[in-house]
Design an enzyme around this catalytic site. Structure first.
Site, mmCIF file in Angstrom:
data_model
loop_
_atom_site.group_PDB
_atom_site.id
_atom_site.type_symbol
_atom_site.label_atom_id
_atom_site.label_comp_id
_atom_site.label_asym_id
_atom_site.label_seq_id
_atom_site.Cartn_x
_atom_site.Cartn_y
_atom_site.Cartn_z
ATOM 1 N N CYS A 88 -34.600 47.301 -38.917
ATOM 2 C CA CYS A 88 -35.641 47.142 -37.809
ATOM 3 C C CYS A 88 -36.543 48.128 -37.982
ATOM 4 C CB CYS A 88 -34.939 47.215 -36.305
ATOM 5 S SG CYS A 88 -33.223 46.248 -36.395
ATOM 6 N N TYR A 146 -41.604 40.732 -34.881
ATOM 7 C CA TYR A 146 -41.561 39.676 -36.051
ATOM 8 C C TYR A 146 -40.055 39.477 -36.535
ATOM 9 C CZ TYR A 146 -46.805 39.604 -36.340
ATOM 10 O OH TYR A 146 -47.972 39.474 -36.298
#
Length: 227
Positions: A88, A146
């Site tokens: 992430c 995303y």
């Protein structure tokens, strides 16, 4: 991904927080500017300026359809030692990571961070094999995120500045990890953004991963608001 202070940062985290310029976006994911990673995570700025920045979350599966999880390092400024999805992070305000066409900028950033955090060589994770599945907006870390999926067997060499531990899990093993986190067992904690994906989407998407039908679940037009 949570409020930060600079008091206890080590040199690596301080460099990442102050040198990296994140991409500022509005709630429709339109680029509106850039700012340091540090400023992007200050709650006072998030709340007073409605400061959102672009992010990505990679979900990398091996050929047995097991998901690679990482435990964030103890020195991470935000959410140290929590378990989360494979990787992430944030695309940076640079030409290669601002490319909108086919979400190439985000894919380039994901490839870069998989090498930085997990030591996964670029050739193991070709940018054209990241499958952009969805986007979500959530205000706790102030991200338009995303969600990128990939099925590849890769070489993993975690960077200890970024990652404390890794593990591959199948769906049942992840459910047991969730149970332990909910029960407060073994000190296990999950990142809030990972938990949002798990609770809202992940297990049905996992079925599509196994069946090779991710395209049926893909929706890059909608930005899901998950608070």
């Amino acid at each position: 991904m949570g409020e930060v202070t600079d008091a206890a940062m080590d040199a690596v985290q301080k460099r990442l927080m102050f040198d990296d310029e994140c991409i500022l976006v509005d709630e429709l994911d339109n680029v509106v500017g850039h700012d340091s990673k540090y400023n992007c995570h200050l709650m006072e700025k998030i709340e007073s300026l409605n400061l959102l920045h672009r992010a990505f979350s990679v979900f990398l599966f091996n050929s047995k359809y097991e998901l690679l999880l990482q435990q964030r390092s103890a020195t991470k400024v935000t959410f140290p030692l929590v378990w989360t999805n494979t990787c992430c992070s944030h695309p940076l305000y640079r030409e290669s990571e601002l490319i909108q066409e086919n979400f190439l900028g985000v894919r380039n950033a994901a490839q870069r961070k998989l090498l930085d955090e997990l030591g996964i060589p670029a050739e193991d994770v070709p940018v054209d094999e990241f499958f952009p599945l969805s986007r979500m907006l959530y205000k706790a870390p102030s991200d338009v995120d995303y969600l990128l999926f990939m099925v590849r067997d890769v070489n993993v060499h975690p960077n200890p500045d970024e990652v404390a531990d890794i593990k591959y899990v199948n769906a049942e093993e992840l459910k047991e990890l969730l149970r332990k986190a909910d029960a407060g067992e073994e000190g296990i904690k999950l990142s809030p953004w990972f938990r949002l994906v798990v609770d809202n989407f992940l297990f049905k998407w996992w079925d599509h991963v196994k069946q090779g039908t991710l395209h049926e679940a893909a929706d890059m037009k909608t930005i899901h608001k998950l608070m």
